[in-house]
Design an enzyme around this catalytic site. Sequence first.
Site, PDB file in Angstrom:
ATOM      1  N   SER A   1      -9.646   1.597   2.913  1.00 31.68           N
ATOM      2  CA  SER A   1      -8.740   2.268   2.011  1.00 31.68           C
ATOM      3  C   SER A   1      -7.713   1.437   1.289  1.00 31.68           C
ATOM      4  O   SER A   1      -7.244   2.032   0.415  1.00 31.68           O
ATOM      5  CB  SER A   1      -7.894   3.448   2.891  1.00 31.68           C
ATOM      6  OG  SER A   1      -7.150   2.783   3.926  1.00 31.68           O
TER       7      SER A   1
ATOM      8  N   LYS B   1       0.834  -1.038   0.065  1.00 30.59           N
ATOM      9  CA  LYS B   1      -0.148   0.032   0.024  1.00 30.59           C
ATOM     10  C   LYS B   1       0.897   1.375  -0.077  1.00 30.59           C
ATOM     11  O   LYS B   1       1.932   1.312   0.892  1.00 30.59           O
ATOM     12  CB  LYS B   1      -0.963   0.083   1.152  1.00 30.59           C
ATOM     13  CG  LYS B   1      -1.983   1.170   1.279  1.00 30.59           C
ATOM     14  CD  LYS B   1      -2.761   0.915   2.718  1.00 30.59           C
ATOM     15  CE  LYS B   1      -3.883   1.946   2.645  1.00 30.59           C
ATOM     16  NZ  LYS B   1      -4.758   1.554   3.951  1.00 30.59           N
TER      17      LYS B   1
ATOM     18  N   SER C   1      -9.884  -0.731   7.132  1.00 31.90           N
ATOM     19  CA  SER C   1      -9.328  -0.642   5.686  1.00 31.90           C
ATOM     20  C   SER C   1      -8.663  -1.576   5.192  1.00 31.90           C
ATOM     21  O   SER C   1      -8.312  -1.474   3.810  1.00 31.90           O
ATOM     22  CB  SER C   1      -8.066   0.624   5.783  1.00 31.90           C
ATOM     23  OG  SER C   1      -8.907   1.921   5.871  1.00 31.90           O
TER      24      SER C   1
END
Lengths: 468, 467
Positions: A147, A72, A171
């Site tokens: 997210s 990420k 997330s």
Amino acid sequence: MLREYRDCLRRGEITSRALTEKALARIGEMEPSLHAFVTVCEDTALSAADAADRRIAAGDAPLLCGIPMALKDNICTSGIRTTCASTMLDEFVPPYSAHAWERLQAAGAVLLGKTNMDEFAMGSGNETSAFGICRNPHDPARVAGGSSGGSAAAVASGQVLYALGSDTGGSVRVPASYCGVVGIKPTYGRISRRGLIAFASSLDQIGVMTKTVEDSALVLAAICGRDPLDATSADRAVDFLDVIPHVRGMRIGVCDIAGDATSAAVRDMYARVQDLLRQLGAEIVPVSMPSCEEAYAAYYLISACEASSNLARYDGIRYGRAGKGNTPEEMFLGVRSHFGDEVKRRLLAGTYALAAQGRAESYDRARQMRERIVSHMGDLFTRCDMILTPTAADTAYPVGAHDEDAIAYRYCDTFTTVPSLAGLPAITIPGGTDDGLPLGLQIIAPRFREDLLYRAALALEEAIGYEV
Amino acid sequence: MKYEMIVGLEVHAELKTRTKIFCSCRTDYGASPNSQICPVCLGMPGTLPILNRRAVELGIAAGIVTHCAIAPVSRFDRKNYFYPDLPKGYQITQYGEPLCRNGYLEIPCGQGMKRIGITRIHLEEDAGKLLHGEDGTRIDYNRAGVPLIEIVSQPDIRSAEEAKAYLTALRERLVFADVSDCKMNEGSLRCDVNLSVRPVGETAFGTRTEIKNINSIAFVGRAIAYEFDRQVKILEEGGVIRPQTRRYDEDNDCTVLMREKESEADYRYLPEPDLPAVAVSGDDIARVRDGLSVMPDVRRDKYRAWGLSEDYGRILTESRERADYFEQAAACTHHVRVAANLLIGEILPRTGDAPIALPPASLAEIADMAGDKRISNASARRLIPLCEDGRSPAACAEEENMMLITDEAAIADMVRRAMDENSEAASQWIAGKDKAKQALIGGVMKISRGRAEPSAVSLVLNRIAGK
């Protein structure tokens, strides 16, 4: 899957270079429609693959050596830009790496790129990224979830074998649920947060996204443990590898979800899995979870407050977007206008909630709620070994569906915020589908009982036999 | 109407750690700008603070020497505000649960002592420094993350003299405990004054002003005196005191307005999620206490018992090194006062604050020789520079022919020769004229080249004259 790839690599049936080239080709093919990546690092990936091949040939290769993966884009990678999907950091190249990435790099991991996310991890749809929306591989008209949407989509679409995300209130778990992959948010402190760009420090935790439960445990084992440079990291041994999948005699807490805006398909799935667990010999214990609304309010306020402090460092002076102006105030105002709307909204909310005027009714109350939730969960775990909930209230929603409907948008996190607030480990596994779209099932365990999570998740994975 | 002042002081002291409070950068004073920085003290994304345990120990030491209770558990908080010298946009400090609470210092007041209460001492990090130049402003982050303690007094101070006495006492204790260098000119000790006035007899407090960052104890006294007069004048003219932040203008000896405080600044304090609570055990406190040097007031009491004056006590405890040096010498001599005289009269004027080259054992030996009248005081003074390289004072005195002649027969012989050479003085002396004695002693000194011990000479002369 990771073990099989490892064996193939060791036997020389395939090379890391070939795997990496194939994965890069796949990314090139899918990216225009999927948009799972902010940055693809083709050159460094290929040279890492070659190095891994030499290491494998020399017989000195850990399990993850040569396996393509992704991070990420809020996990710092020395020499590779790390943007948090924000204009604020669009050219930020950190001179250091996150602890988790240091560990993986030492193990020979091949980083294909940095994945898309909500800006500064604020969102549950991956729609607030400054680099565009990440689409759901199962239906490009829908969100991947957020997210960590890019990581979930990259794993679900077979671009990488595993990816790391981060989870503050869901997330990792929400996009894993929407994309039909396994996602674990370990116990707070299990993985060092050093090098994870902070959103809400008391909640943030790096998580792992994989296709299978076994792979999840293997990757977690490679990155967890005490880091002397993260004072909140825990010194806990890896005690969750190669657990025996079984739930016989285990007490699994379940709750009444009818009032939680869940879809019919989610409720069906939840009931079906409970039956399955009974058949496997588990004892189903009805429990009442902390109020989801209360948990969400506490999560939202605490994370916004911490974010308002954590994101204060983006002042345009030392790194990231350069500030301009004749006074410090002008410079700060100018550079901070680069934040996107969702980030601004949360920074405003957090700033207000910490200010003397609003504090008692917002931040202080949220912390009290958090304490109540922690003790509530502690009580529940005297009566059951684990707790089972859906991960999200529904399948992935259509892109843009919630722009006008902020409350519902924010409700997507619902079942995931309680474990975040209490620092508990929670895993989501695919639990079924609704109209071809994945539904996730969440299991929550007491602190540092990832072994229980994996035991039950392996048993359920086998029993559900779900294939995307 | 008669007014009194109510004063409380907030003192920031830089802790004497080798490295910063949350990273391993060095804290050397005067290093070139931004040469002692790293991603952590620059507040770069993803970095985390790690508490320097040495800073906690020094904070505990500060608490012990100011009679504070040390908290078994204290916590860090974030104080949020934007300023270019503040890398993270917040300062890590201790707000709700400081390391130390409820202490006091005793200061001289009239004939007795007065207690000034200390509300709290907490740990925090310093910010960077803005360097304003003709071509704009630059920022030096070397100081960012240097550990500080903030020592907050109760509003117990009632005069500029008391404020100065409090600061002097605090400063010397922190220095002797090795907590801080306390160099106000280098900014390692900084003082903010909170001052209000009220009519004598009134119990409610008046509106206070804050005078920031005063950089010498003398200036603190003058700033207080000025600010008291300023506030009293306003009240006497029927005005009201507005809450303000002011600064002391050294050139014009007055305080000037920096900004009005319409409302208290809201720092939106937040518990620091990156740092666990600081636990301090009884053993930790005991270990720090065992390592502490004896405090200067205790040393001065001891020196007084040795027969030294208050002034001597004050001079000898101006620094811990000096007091330690003196006590090492004092432990090896029968003539502590002679040693003190030599140190204060001869050595300190030459060395100032620099380290003393003469080994303390040599000072003791010289003091013994002078005290036992084996050498003259002038010789003792001459020996000091000669023995700085470690030479033995006794051997050196021999070589330099400094040893006084005390043998009675030898002195009697020299007295006879002196009387022969100056028969006029001799006959006057025998006739009972005291005035003649000096001339005869002078003669003996000439013959002995200054080595005859004067009191032995005097004794022999007295006997001759039948005195």
